[in-house]
Motif scaffolding. Sequence first.
Motif, PDB file in Angstrom:
ATOM      1  N   PHE A 536       0.498  -1.359  -0.073  1.00 22.61           N
ATOM      2  CA  PHE A 536      -0.068  -0.127  -0.106  1.00 22.61           C
ATOM      3  C   PHE A 536       0.750   1.197  -0.477  1.00 22.61           C
ATOM      4  N   ASN A 537       1.355   1.488  -0.738  1.00 23.86           N
ATOM      5  CA  ASN A 537       2.713   2.807  -1.298  1.00 23.86           C
ATOM      6  C   ASN A 537       1.710   3.812  -2.563  1.00 23.86           C
ATOM      7  N   PRO A 538       1.675   4.703  -1.859  1.00 28.60           N
ATOM      8  CA  PRO A 538       2.467   5.791  -2.871  1.00 28.60           C
ATOM      9  C   PRO A 538       3.053   5.988  -4.078  1.00 28.60           C
ATOM     10  N   PRO A 539       2.790   6.761  -5.267  1.00 27.41           N
ATOM     11  CA  PRO A 539       4.192   7.494  -5.509  1.00 27.41           C
ATOM     12  C   PRO A 539       5.019   8.855  -5.513  1.00 27.41           C
ATOM     13  N   VAL A 540       5.773   8.277  -4.409  1.00 29.03           N
ATOM     14  CA  VAL A 540       6.758   9.201  -2.969  1.00 29.03           C
ATOM     15  C   VAL A 540       7.107  10.569  -4.169  1.00 29.03           C
ATOM     16  N   ALA A 541       8.231   9.610  -5.597  1.00 32.51           N
ATOM     17  CA  ALA A 541       8.398  10.610  -6.470  1.00 32.51           C
ATOM     18  C   ALA A 541       7.726  11.479  -6.786  1.00 32.51           C
ATOM     19  N   GLU A 542       6.976  10.879  -8.048  1.00 30.21           N
ATOM     20  CA  GLU A 542       6.432  12.258  -7.991  1.00 30.21           C
ATOM     21  C   GLU A 542       5.474  12.697  -7.369  1.00 30.21           C
ATOM     22  N   TRP A 543       5.103  12.072  -6.094  1.00 30.41           N
ATOM     23  CA  TRP A 543       3.759  13.186  -5.085  1.00 30.41           C
ATOM     24  C   TRP A 543       5.058  14.231  -4.437  1.00 30.41           C
ATOM     25  N   LEU A 544       6.731  13.469  -4.643  1.00 29.56           N
ATOM     26  CA  LEU A 544       7.606  15.020  -4.236  1.00 29.56           C
ATOM     27  C   LEU A 544       7.566  16.053  -5.201  1.00 29.56           C
ATOM     28  N   VAL A 545       7.284  16.149  -6.733  1.00 30.62           N
ATOM     29  CA  VAL A 545       7.860  17.651  -7.481  1.00 30.62           C
ATOM     30  C   VAL A 545       5.649  17.764  -7.055  1.00 30.62           C
ATOM     31  N   LYS A 546       5.255  17.194  -7.834  1.00 32.55           N
ATOM     32  CA  LYS A 546       3.183  17.988  -7.243  1.00 32.55           C
ATOM     33  C   LYS A 546       3.592  18.731  -5.916  1.00 32.55           C
ATOM     34  N   ILE A 547       3.715  18.674  -4.723  1.00 32.58           N
ATOM     35  CA  ILE A 547       3.408  19.493  -3.441  1.00 32.58           C
ATOM     36  C   ILE A 547       4.639  19.965  -3.330  1.00 32.58           C
ATOM     37  N   GLY A 548       6.087  19.970  -3.551  1.00 28.46           N
ATOM     38  CA  GLY A 548       6.978  20.804  -3.886  1.00 28.46           C
ATOM     39  C   GLY A 548       6.306  21.694  -4.329  1.00 28.46           C
ATOM     40  N   ARG A 549       6.316  21.350  -5.661  1.00 30.34           N
ATOM     41  CA  ARG A 549       6.076  22.607  -6.948  1.00 30.34           C
ATOM     42  C   ARG A 549       4.295  23.647  -6.328  1.00 30.34           C
ATOM     43  N   LEU A 550       3.653  23.227  -5.402  1.00 30.29           N
ATOM     44  CA  LEU A 550       2.335  23.791  -5.209  1.00 30.29           C
ATOM     45  C   LEU A 550       2.641  24.432  -3.671  1.00 30.29           C
ATOM     46  N   LEU A 551       3.529  23.922  -3.696  1.00 28.72           N
ATOM     47  CA  LEU A 551       3.863  24.957  -2.199  1.00 28.72           C
ATOM     48  C   LEU A 551       5.195  25.861  -2.766  1.00 28.72           C
ATOM     49  N   TRP A 552       5.921  25.353  -3.420  1.00 31.56           N
ATOM     50  CA  TRP A 552       6.785  26.300  -3.413  1.00 31.56           C
ATOM     51  C   TRP A 552       7.303  27.490  -5.122  1.00 31.56           C
ATOM     52  N   ARG A 579      17.636  12.934  -8.062  1.00 30.21           N
ATOM     53  CA  ARG A 579      18.019  11.334  -7.681  1.00 30.21           C
ATOM     54  C   ARG A 579      16.525  10.949  -6.957  1.00 30.21           C
ATOM     55  N   ALA A 580      16.184  11.306  -6.092  1.00 36.77           N
ATOM     56  CA  ALA A 580      14.768  11.387  -5.802  1.00 36.77           C
ATOM     57  C   ALA A 580      13.572  11.618  -7.174  1.00 36.77           C
ATOM     58  N   VAL A 581      13.496  12.361  -7.783  1.00 36.10           N
ATOM     59  CA  VAL A 581      12.379  12.734  -8.119  1.00 36.10           C
ATOM     60  C   VAL A 581      11.885  11.450  -9.450  1.00 36.10           C
ATOM     61  N   ARG A 582      13.441  11.219 -10.345  1.00 34.67           N
ATOM     62  CA  ARG A 582      13.880  10.629 -10.572  1.00 34.67           C
ATOM     63  C   ARG A 582      12.881   8.649 -10.460  1.00 34.67           C
ATOM     64  N   GLY A 583      13.205   8.875  -9.824  1.00 32.00           N
ATOM     65  CA  GLY A 583      12.099   7.535  -9.319  1.00 32.00           C
ATOM     66  C   GLY A 583      13.398   5.810  -8.957  1.00 32.00           C
ATOM     67  N   ARG A 584      14.304   6.541  -9.076  1.00 24.41           N
ATOM     68  CA  ARG A 584      15.182   5.351  -9.088  1.00 24.41           C
ATOM     69  C   ARG A 584      15.694   4.836  -7.752  1.00 24.41           C
ATOM     70  N   GLU A 585      15.249   5.706  -6.980  1.00 23.32           N
ATOM     71  CA  GLU A 585      16.598   5.722  -5.442  1.00 23.32           C
ATOM     72  C   GLU A 585      14.874   6.409  -4.454  1.00 23.32           C
ATOM     73  N   PRO A 586      14.192   5.130  -4.887  1.00 21.07           N
ATOM     74  CA  PRO A 586      13.060   5.432  -3.546  1.00 21.07           C
ATOM     75  C   PRO A 586      13.604   5.344  -1.886  1.00 21.07           C
ATOM     76  N   ASP A 587      14.535   4.767  -1.433  1.00 24.07           N
ATOM     77  CA  ASP A 587      14.415   4.766  -0.059  1.00 24.07           C
ATOM     78  C   ASP A 587      14.823   6.506   0.095  1.00 24.07           C
ATOM     79  N   GLU A 588      16.056   8.136  -1.009  1.00 20.08           N
ATOM     80  CA  GLU A 588      15.814   8.702  -0.723  1.00 20.08           C
ATOM     81  C   GLU A 588      14.607  10.201  -1.394  1.00 20.08           C
ATOM     82  N   ALA A 589      13.848   9.250  -1.795  1.00 23.29           N
ATOM     83  CA  ALA A 589      12.852  10.266  -1.935  1.00 23.29           C
ATOM     84  C   ALA A 589      11.431   9.976  -1.092  1.00 23.29           C
ATOM     85  N   LEU A 590      12.099   8.632   0.213  1.00 26.53           N
ATOM     86  CA  LEU A 590      11.111   8.523   1.149  1.00 26.53           C
ATOM     87  C   LEU A 590      11.598   9.686   2.018  1.00 26.53           C
TER      88      LEU A 590
END
Length: 641
Positions: A536-552, A579-590
Amino acid sequence: MCGLVGETGSGEQPGVHAALRALAHRGPDDEGCWFDPAGAVTLGVRRLITTDPGKAANQPLISRDGRFVLAFNGYIAGHRRLISGLRDHGQQVESDSDAALFLAVLGNALRVGGDPANALCGFSGQYAFALWDRDTCRLWLGRDPVGIKPLYFSEYGSGNVAFASEIAALRCIVPSAPDRDVSPHYLAHLFVPAPETGFADIRQLRPGELMCWQGGSLESRMIRVAPCHRSVGDNTIAELRQAIRQSVADAMDADREVGTLLSGGVDSGAIAAMASDVARERGQKPPPGFVMQFGNAERDETPRARLLAKHLGMELHIVAAPDRPEEILAHLNDGLRGFGAPFGNPSVVLMQALGAAVSRHVPICLAGDGGDELFGGYPRYRAAAMLRYWHHVPDVIRSLIAGRIADVLPRGMARFVRGGQGRSADAFDHWNDRCALVELGARLSVPADLPGDLCDRMMAFDRRVTLPGNQLAMSDRCGMAYGLEYRVPLLGHEVMAIAKSVSPRVHLRGGGKSLLRAAIAPMMPDGYLSAAKIGFNPPVAEWLVKIGRLLWGSDGRVIAELFGDLPLTVAQRHLYWHRAVRGREPDEALSLWALLVWRVWQMHQLFQEQTPDRDAVINHRKASSVCGTSSRSGVGTAPAA
C-alpha cells in the motif's frame, strides 16, 4: 470509539469544552462532561456509538456507589460474554457497553486494593481511558498494551495534569511550543516515537502504560498481556485459524454496521474471509469490502481484491487514490492536524482518503494491521535471518559488493549487502532507519531490552515501537477524523500469543507468513496466496514534485525551502533532489518526503491555532448519527453504571 479529555485543575473547564469541540470528529453521536463537586477534576467524552445505543451507556459513566467516574475510548473483545459472566456471579453491570464492563472490572479491583494493571491484563481489544477515584482522589490514565488507542498528557501549573485523545485538543487546555529536538527520531522512524510527541510539554502514554496522578505526583506502571494461549495439541495451524476467527467474530460484535478493508494482500484477505464466514453463520450477508485503486497497474491491487470479493460473495467498494496535487496536500494537512505531530509515512494521504470514503458507508471497519509484524511479512526479517550466512563470506568480498557493485543491485539486495557489512547491531540500525541521507542526522529510538537474536529483536522492535507509532496510529487518526472506528483482529491477544509461540524462522519459510498462509489457505481462491505482494505505497517521487511545486513553485525554490539550513552544499542538494524525483532511488525519495512533511508541519496552523475547526470534517456524519448530539454538564449528570 470516543474522544477523551480532562484535567485536574479547578479553572480549566472552558478549555475542556474547547477540547471537546476539537474532538467532535472522534465522537459525532454524543457529548458528556462531568465536573467534580470539589473542583478536583473534569472529565469529558465525545462518543461514537458502536455498542449499546441506549442512554445508559453515554459517558462519562459513574459507578453505582458514586465512587468512580470513567471516560473510555475503545472496545473490549467478547464484552457480551464477559458481562454475562459477571452477572452470573451476581455482579452489577448496568449497561451492555464495553465501557460499563471496563468500569465494573476496574472498580472491583480498586475497591479491594488490587493492582489495576493486573485487573486489565486479561482484556483483549483496544482502549484508552481515564478513571477518577473520588474516595482516594486519584486519577488513573491508561492505554492498551498493544498501543492501538492513543492518549496524550501534560503536567502544568502547580502539579496538575491534563489529558486528551489528540494533541490539538490537549493544546486547548495546555498551550505548548513545538519541540524541534525530535527531528532525529522523526526522520529515522517517520514518526515521533512515544513518549515524545513533537511538543515540549506534551507526552504520550507508551503502549500498555498505566499512570496514576494523586496530589500533584505521577506514578507509572505497565499493563502486561496475560498469558492466554494453551496449546491443545500439535496443530498450531488449526489453533491459529480458530483464534483469528474468534477475534474477527468479537470485532464484528457491534450494534452498528461493519465493513472490512480488502487490499488484495494476505492480512486483509484473512480478515475478509473470516468475516464473511462469521456473517453467514449469523444469517447475515458478508460485510462490504473497500479497496483503493491506483491508476498505475503496478501499484494496483484492485484485480486481486475483486477476485477475493467474488469468491466470498462480498460487495466491493472501490476508492480512487488521490492524484491531483491539491487533494494530496489537503489530505496531508488533514492528517497532520489529526496527529498534531510530524508524520512522514506518505500512506497517511491514502488512509485519509480511504477513511473519508469508508465512513460514508459504515462506522466500523476491520483491518489487517499487525500481520506483517506478527507473522514475518517484511523482507528485512528474512535479511536478518540470512545475516549469519552472509558473514561467512570473506570481509574483502563483502566490502567489494557493498561498494560499487551495490549501486547496480536491486533495492532490497543493495540494502542487504550494505547493512550486512559489520555487526548485527549495525545491520539493525541500517535496516530499520528510514532516512537514507546521513547529513540529516537521523537516529533510531530503540528499547534497551529487545530479546533474542537479530531477527527476534527486529520483530520485537516493530511490535513495540513501529507498529503502534506508525500503522496503528495512522489507522486511528485517519479513521477517527471521519468518525470511523478501525478494529484490528490480528492483534487479539490469543492470535498474538500463538504467533509469538512460533519461532521467526518458521514464520519466514516460503517467503514469509507461512503459518498465516497455511491457516487461511482453505478459505482462499486458487492462486490468491501465491501472487507477489504489491503493498500500500503511493508514488512518492511523483508526489514530491507535485507537492513541492504546489507549495514553492520552481524546483530551485523547492530545493532551497526543503533543505533550508542543513549542512549540504548546493551541488549535494540538487543531486539528492534529482536522484529522488527520477524514481530510481525510493529510499532517498522517502527521506525527502519526510523532510517535506517536517517543513509543512513547521508552517502548519497547529503552531498558531488552539482549536482547529473540524466542522467540515464531520458534517457528513451528522445526518447518519444514531442519536443527536446532547450536552450534559454539571455534577453527577452522567449516567450511572
